[in-house]
Structures are given as structure tokens and as C-alpha cells.
Write a protein that holds these residues in place. Structure first.
Motif, PDB file in Angstrom:
ATOM      1  N   ASP A 342       0.865  -1.182   0.000  1.00  0.00           N
ATOM      2  CA  ASP A 342       0.000   0.000   0.000  1.00  0.00           C
ATOM      3  C   ASP A 342       0.909   1.242   0.000  1.00  0.00           C
ATOM      4  O   ASP A 342       1.627   1.480   0.968  1.00  0.00           O
ATOM      5  CB  ASP A 342      -0.875  -0.042   1.264  1.00  0.00           C
ATOM      6  N   GLN A 344       1.238   5.337  -0.276  1.00  0.00           N
ATOM      7  CA  GLN A 344       0.562   6.641  -0.221  1.00  0.00           C
ATOM      8  C   GLN A 344       1.615   7.730  -0.238  1.00  0.00           C
ATOM      9  O   GLN A 344       2.769   7.491   0.092  1.00  0.00           O
ATOM     10  CB  GLN A 344      -0.258   6.770   1.076  1.00  0.00           C
ATOM     11  N   ARG A 371      -3.971   9.158  -4.407  1.00  0.00           N
ATOM     12  CA  ARG A 371      -2.901   8.627  -3.539  1.00  0.00           C
ATOM     13  C   ARG A 371      -2.188   9.730  -2.773  1.00  0.00           C
ATOM     14  O   ARG A 371      -1.361   9.454  -1.916  1.00  0.00           O
ATOM     15  CB  ARG A 371      -1.855   7.892  -4.372  1.00  0.00           C
TER      16      ARG A 371
ATOM     17  N   GLU B 103      -5.519  -0.685  -6.297  1.00  0.00           N
ATOM     18  CA  GLU B 103      -4.829  -0.318  -5.060  1.00  0.00           C
ATOM     19  C   GLU B 103      -4.901  -1.390  -3.971  1.00  0.00           C
ATOM     20  O   GLU B 103      -3.908  -1.687  -3.329  1.00  0.00           O
ATOM     21  CB  GLU B 103      -5.434   0.982  -4.549  1.00  0.00           C
TER      22      GLU B 103
END
Lengths: 467, 105
Positions: A342, A344, A371, B103
Motif C-alpha cells: 500500500d 501513499q 494517492r 490499489e
């Protein structure tokens, strides 16, 4: 009021509505571009209408054509060729041009009416608005040029203050005010008016030079607001509501934006303008004892940490911008996401040189904007993060901001030190843009990867591919 | 020249109301769009080019013509450069389809 005049008012109204919508549509990335195009269409309409409807325009058409052609080519080429990293200074230059134009219009109107006067004083509101347009436009012009120079590195980014510089500024300001009162109330003198304009031009330089390079974005935003006010003032002088509304709109929005930017740094606008904060160079160095405690990491080790982590938060800063590393950063993100990590991005409100600077660069590299997380949105997630990857950011992750006694005390920062591992990509061992040592780098969870951000990130990409 | 009280008051009304509109509209813009916002607002005050055009229309004599020409050049740089550079920035905020689904798998 004849038909032509009525139509003119309606054109002004339409243009004003498109300008408001241009700003309103910026509330979401999906409508923002359409809004800007709408504003441009409204602008084209009011320019075209002014050209065809104004009496006397046809005799002097060549001024519009020649001036418009030169201005269009210069503006278009400048806007198309500027690299995304140099965006702040480009906005400064365009703003300076607008301020200069407002000052020029104010000067032309004063010369016209004072020159043809019969000795009696011109109406008070007219002279006050003309003087306001002249002084604010002039300050915006020279101030923007200095801001451009500082951001471009032509002028030293350090706060330039000579002994007594603030006294000189105060004297100039009082002189301008005194002259202004005289020009309004006693005599509409053309020579004194020109002195007034000259003082205003110097004042713009005087006010901007003492401000550090790191604070230039706030200054650009403030000068943007000034130009808006100058345009509104000339709009009043000319009796043109399109100018009055557009100028006021920008004046107010620039002021609130400036305030938001100061708030993000937890400083007052007064502190930004007069405190001479920030050294503006990467030259300041940390003490030698601080340097020895830094632990370095190889790119391959760093890549493995990220590739086998569950969550990685990337913190970009100005270092990513100067190195033009946004492309490789995006590649790194794609590789990690493909492995199920993941990823970000944590964007501090003042990361880079302008708010939203990082968003623009990452968007250029096709990083999807969902994001990109704002500070408040992501700050609690660091505790649950395997790796915080800091790319060329420094002050916005400096824990010294949480303590008393540092120049950045009280500035909200990203909680990167709550992450399991902190990897810092940094060009050199010096302190950051603001010249403040950063205890994060000697944190036991922190490892450093020195070098220019672009090759460093490329090495991480290669490392993740092999991991 | 004369300025009537009505003209003055109309201008004042417009000024105050436009200032409130500017404040309200900008308060809703997210941080990530602040750079395009600054640039977009910058383009909007390029409307000063209209003011320079009005000076040009009533130009007689070399000084006023020179001022008008300078004003038109500067104003046009502001307007054209401002809108083009803002468009370039906003062009990059395109959402790529399918990214959201990739994602969390």
C-alpha cells in the motif's frame, strides 16, 4: 444609456461570472481545468467587446495589435517552456506584468486628467483610486521581480538586510503617504506624482529583499493579492466594473490564500514579512558531532525494506523537485503497488516552494491524485507504516518543530518518526532550506541514503525489481 | 470631471460583495490545488489589459501612446501566460481510470 452601453455592462457581467466560476471550479480537480478555460473564454469576450465597441479604438488599433502580439508571444512561450519546478517564479513574473500594467494605466490616467485640468482639484475619489493603483501596482511589479530573482537564484535567497534597512523602508513609506495626501488635497502636481511612482517602485524592492527565499511563495501570493487590489482601483478610475470585480475577487482570494499559507507554517504574516527568517541556501551545515551519528543504508537494503513491507508512505519535498525525480518516484510506486504494497504520498501544506507544488509535480508524472494525502488525513497512519520514505524533504518532517526554542517551533509537521523505519534521501549532509538542524536524521529508526534524488530513486527501483 | 454619489456607492457595493465572493470561493479550494489557484487568480487580474486598451483608445501624443503600448504588452503577458500556465498545471490532474481498483488487491 444607449444600447451599446447596456451591452457593455452585460458583457462585464458575463465576464465577472466566468471569473468567479473559474475560481469556484478549482474546488475539485475534475472541474478545475474546465473552470480555467471558462475564465479564459470570459476574458476573450470582454477583450473582444472592448476592442469593437470602444470609441476611438479603431484609430489606434495598431497599439492593441502590436502590443497584443508581443505580449501573447512572450506570455505563451514563457508559460509553455517553463519547467514545472520553476512554476512559482513564472507566476511571480506574470503577476509582476499585471501589477506593472495596472501602474501604467494609473499613470496614464493621472497624466491625462491632471494635464488637462484648469487648476482646480480633481475629485477626491478619483485621485485616491489613481494613487492607490499606481503605488500598489508598482510595489507588485518590482516586488514580483525580486521574488522571481530569489526563486530563480539570480538574487541571493538570503534575507538581505543592511543596517537601517527597515528605517529606510519606513521613511520611504511615510514619504509616499505624505506625497499622496499632498497630491489628493493640495495640488494635482505631475512632477510630484512621478516622484510618488518612483518611490513606490523602490518600496517594492525594499519590502521584498529582506525576506528569505523559503518564504517567497507567501510573498508571491501576497503580491498577487496586491495586483488584484491595484486592478480594482484602476477599474474604479476607469468606471469599468469588469476590472473592479475581477480585481477585488483576486485581492480577496489572494489575501485568504496568503493567510492559509502562513497558517500552515504556524507563523503570522508579520513574521514572514519582517523577521528575515531562513538562510535560503543549502550551505548551512550541521555540527560535526551531529554528522557522525547518521547511519547510512544501501539502496538495495532500502528497496528490500519497502518491497516486503505492507505500507509505505512517501514524503516528497523540494529535493525531489530540483532533481526532477518525480518520474522514477512514480515507477517506484508502480512496482511496489504491483507487489501488493500500500503506497501513499504524504503532502505537507508547504512542501516544496508553493502549496500544492508537490501535487503538480506528481500529477505530471501520472501519480493518481487520490494517492496524495494531505497532512491531517495521513498523520495518524504513520504509526501503522513500515517505511516512511523521505525524498528531499527536511523542515516539514523536523521534530524540532514540536519543541520550544527552534525557529520552526509550532509548525505542524508530518509524524514520520512514528513509522517503523525511516529512510531519508538527501543530497548532502547540510541542514535544509531554512538552515535548521534536523534531529530526525539521528533518530535510531532513521537511515540515510545520500545523493541526488533522481539516481537514488532509480537505484531503489532497480533494487525493488530484484527483491 | 464629476463623480456622482450614486457611482461611488455602486462601486462600494460591488467592492464589498466581490470581496466576500472571493473569500467564500477560495475557502473551498483544497491545498493540493493552491498552486493552480494562485496561478488562476493571477490570470484573472490580467483583465487589466482591458484598462490598457481603454487608454490606447483615447491616445494622443507620444507619451500616452507609449504608456498604452507598454500597458497592453504587460497586460497581455499576464492574461495569456496566466491562463496557459494554469491550464498546463491542471492538465496534469487527470484521473487515470482503474487506478483505484488496483490499489487494494
Amino acid at each position: 444609456m444607449d444600447t451599446l452601453e447596456v451591452l457593455t455592462y452585460i458583457v462585464w457581467l458575463i465576464a465577472s461570472v466566468t471569473f468567479i466560476l473559474a475560481l469556484k471550479f478549482l474546488a475539485s480537480p475534475s472541474t478545475a481545468r474546465r473552470g480555467n478555460q471558462l475564465g479564459a473564454a470570459g476574458m476573450a469576450l470582454v477583450v473582444a467587446w472592448t476592442f469593437v465597441s470602444t470609441e476611438g479604438m479603431l484609430e489606434n488599433w495598431w497599439i492593441i495589435v502590436v502590443g497584443g502580439a508581443i505580449g501573447s508571444v512572450a506570455g505563451y512561450l514563457g508559460a509553455k517552456r517553463v519547467p514545472m519546478t520553476a512554476m512559482p517564479q513564472m507566476v511571480a513574473i506574470f503577476n509582476g506584468a499585471g501589477g506593472g500594467a495596472a501602474a501604467v494605466v494609473a499613470v496614464a490616467e493621472f497624466l491625462e486628467f491632471a494635464g488637462h485640468g484648469n487648476g482646480s482639484l480633481l475629485p477626491l475619489p478619483f485621485v485616491i483610486a489613481t494613487l492607490a493603483g499606481a503605488i500598489i501596482g508598482s510595489v507588485a511589479l518590482t516586488g514580483s521581480v525580486v521574488a522571481w530573482g530569489k526563486l530563480q537564484g539570480v538574487i541571493s535567497g538570503r534575507p538581505v538586510q543592511y543596517p537601517g534597512s527597515q528605517i529606510v523602508t519606513a521613511v520611504l513609506f511615510l514619504a509616499a503617504m505624505g506625497l499622496g495626501v499632498y497630491l489628493v488635497a493640495v495640488e494635482n502636481s505631475i512632477p510630484l506624482f512621478l516622484v510618488f511612482v518612483a518611490i513606490s517602485l523602490v518600496l517594492g524592492v525594499q519590502l521584498t529583499m529582506p525576506i528569505g527565499g523559503a518564504d517567497m511563495p507567501v510573498v508571491v501570493s501576497l503580491l498577487n493579492s496586491y495586483t488584484g487590489i491595484a486592478v480594482a482601483a484602476t477599474g474604479f478610475v476607469l468606471g469599468n466594473y469588469a476590472l473592479l470585480i475581477a480585481g477585488t475577487l483576486v485581492g480577496a482570494s489572494g489575501a485568504i490564500l496568503t493567510q492559509l499559507m502562513c497558517k500552515a507554517m504556524n507563523r503570522s504574516i508579520f513574521n514572514v514579512l519582517f523577521a528575515g527568517f531562513g538562510t535560503g541556501g543549502d550551505t548551512a551545515t550541521a555540527g560535526p558531532e551531529g554528522e557522525e551519528q547518521l547511519r547510512e543504508i544501501s539502496a538495495d537494503d532500502a528497496a528490500v525494506l519497502m518491497a516486503y513491507g505492507k505500507r509505505v508512505i512517501i514524503v516528497p519535498g523540494y529535493g525531489m523537485a530540483v532533481a526532477q525525480a518525480q518520474g522514477p518516484v512514480r515507477e517506484l510506486m508502480d512496482l511496489l503497488v504491483a507487489r501488493g504494497v500500500d503506497v501513499q504520498f504524504a503532502i505537507h501544506p508547504v512542501a516544496g516552494r508553493m502549496p500544492g507544488h508537490m501535487n503538480v509535480l506528481l500529477a505530471e508524472a501520472n501519480v493518481p491524485y487520490d494517492r496524495l494525502k494531505e497532512m491531517d488525513e495521513i498523520n495518524d497512519d504513520f504509526a501503522d507504516t513500515d517505511v516512511a520514505l523521505i525524498i528531499g524533504a527536511n523542515d516539514v518532517v523536523n521534530p524540532a518543530a514540536r519543541e520550544e526554542g527552534s525557529p520552526i517551533s509550532g509548525m505542524p509537521i508530518l509524524n514520520v518518526d512514528h513509522a517503523q523505519n525511516i529512510i531519508v534521501l538527501k543530497r548532502g549532509r547540510g541542514a535544509g532550506f531554512a538552515g535548521i538542524p534536523n534531529p530526525l536524521f539521528s533518530n535510531e529508526k532513521t537511515t540515510m541514503l545520500f545523493g541526488d534524488a533522481k539516481p537514488s530513486v532509480a537505484a531503489l527501483v532497480a533494487g525493488v525489481k530484484q527483491a | 470631471m464629476e463623480i456622482s454619489a450614486f457611482e461611488l456607492l455602486s462601486a462600494l457595493f460591488i467592492l464589498v460583495l466581490a470581496a466576500f465572493v472571493g473569500y467564500e470561493v477560495v475557502s473551498k479550494v483544497p491545498t493540493m490545488l493552491h498552486t493552480p489557484l494562485m496561478s488562476g487568480a493571477n490570470a484573472v487580474h490580467g483583465v487589466i489589459v482591458v484598462g490598457a486598451m481603454l487608454v490606447a483608445a483615447s491616445s494622443e501624443g507620444p507619451i500616452r501612446i507609449a504608456l498604452a503600448l507598454l500597458g497592453v504588452i504587460l497586460g497581455t503577458i499576464n492574461v495569456v501566460g496566466g491562463f496557459v500556465v494554469t491550464d498546463r498545471m491542471l492538465e496534469m490532474f487527470k484521473k487515470r481510470p482503474g487506478e483505484q481498483t488496483r490499489e487494494r488487491n
